[in-house]
Design an enzyme around this catalytic site. Structure first.
Site, PDB file in Angstrom:
ATOM      1  N   GLU A  96       0.843  -1.210   0.000  1.00  0.00           N
ATOM      2  CA  GLU A  96       0.000   0.000   0.000  1.00  0.00           C
ATOM      3  C   GLU A  96       0.874   1.255   0.000  1.00  0.00           C
ATOM      4  O   GLU A  96       0.501   2.280  -0.563  1.00  0.00           O
ATOM      5  CB  GLU A  96      -0.955  -0.023   1.204  1.00  0.00           C
ATOM      6  CG  GLU A  96      -2.079  -1.033   0.978  1.00  0.00           C
ATOM      7  CD  GLU A  96      -2.655  -1.636   2.244  1.00  0.00           C
ATOM      8  OE1 GLU A  96      -2.437  -1.108   3.342  1.00  0.00           O
ATOM      9  OE2 GLU A  96      -3.342  -2.685   2.122  1.00  0.00           O
ATOM     10  N   SER A 212      -4.829 -11.817   3.333  1.00  0.00           N
ATOM     11  CA  SER A 212      -6.095 -12.475   3.697  1.00  0.00           C
ATOM     12  C   SER A 212      -5.923 -13.697   4.604  1.00  0.00           C
ATOM     13  O   SER A 212      -6.681 -14.662   4.502  1.00  0.00           O
ATOM     14  CB  SER A 212      -6.902 -12.835   2.445  1.00  0.00           C
ATOM     15  OG  SER A 212      -7.215 -11.663   1.718  1.00  0.00           O
TER      16      SER A 212
END
Ligand code: PGA
Length: 250
Positions: A96, A212
């Site tokens: 990110e 995840s």
């Protein structure tokens, strides 16, 4: 036996009060000694949490840092400042940061070197995009990232770095890599470290999987031979879930 590292990356979540509530809740769970638990909250919660985790097995990490020690860099935080808040780790090169804040491999390398210089342990994140995976470029991308992000890191410092293999297509998408894909990525990282350094370092360096990870899939991922634990985003925000991930064998 090598410990497992389970690190929680809270990203831009939780006020100071929510952070305290989380830690107090997490401290009610028992974790055995073969686990190293790291929480990476926002900067604003770091100092308060450093007091909260004192005497527990929970370590703290920052989510980012600037490579300069101080100066006219409005809005930035340096490794020296982090050490002042009893922080042991710093995530460096998260996808990110690369994607939304234009962090290049060169900047990430400077951050790694600055963290090491000041006694912080970098958690270096690397990983491929879906496009790169579909074009069969995963291994080449990982090798190139390792070579440039770890440039000039001497042999005696390398084991202070934790590497997190985080396929970008698996982050925050609910699309976890299969245990085989995750292990294969971590193996590429390990083999690359072996080529740059040596066998012993490759065996001992910590390589985490991230993307995840949740209560349901933690065990199948963490038992894989090349995976030394996980960097957990969304599922690290709830203490009961994070505790289950840490105690994945039970
Ligand atoms: P996620 O994030 O677990 O929410 O996919 C992982 C990370 O970004 O480190």
């Amino acid at each position: 036996m090598k410990q497992k590292i389970i690190a929680g990356n809270w990203k831009m979540n939780k006020t100071i009060y929510q952070s305290i509530e989380f830690i107090q809740d997490l401290k009610t769970y028992e974790f055995n000694e073969n686990k190293r638990v790291i929480i990476c909250p926002p900067y604003t919660s770091l100092y308060t949490l450093s007091v909260q985790v004192e005497g527990s097995c929970i370590k703290l990490g920052a989510q980012n840092m600037h490579h300069e020690e101080q100066g006219a860099y409005t809005g930035e935080i340096s490794s020296l400042m982090l050490l002042g808040s009893n922080v042991e780790y710093a995530i460096v090169g998260h996808s990110e940061r690369r994607q939304y804040f234009n962090e290049t491999d060169e900047i990430i390398n400077k951050k790694v070197l600055s963290a090491l210089k000041h006694g912080l342990k970098p958690i270096l994140c690397i990983g491929e995009t879906l496009d790169q995976r579909e074009q069969g470029k995963t291994a080449d991308i990982l090798k190139a990232q390792i070579l440039s992000n770890l440039k000039d890191v001497p042999e005696e410092e390398i084991l202070r770095i934790v590497i997190a293999y985080e396929p970008i297509w698996a982050i925050g998408t609910g699309k976890t890599a299969t245990p085989e894909q995750a292990d294969e990525g971590c193996k590429v990282v390990r083999d690359t470290i072996k080529n740059i350094y040596n066998n012993e370092i490759a065996d001992n360096i910590y390589i985490l999987y991230g993307g995840s990870v949740n209560v349901k899939n933690a065990k199948e991922l963490f038992v894989m031979p090349n995976i030394d634990g996980g960097l957990v985003g969304g599922a690290s925000l709830k203490a009961s879930d994070f505790a289950k991930i840490i105690n994945y064998e039970e």
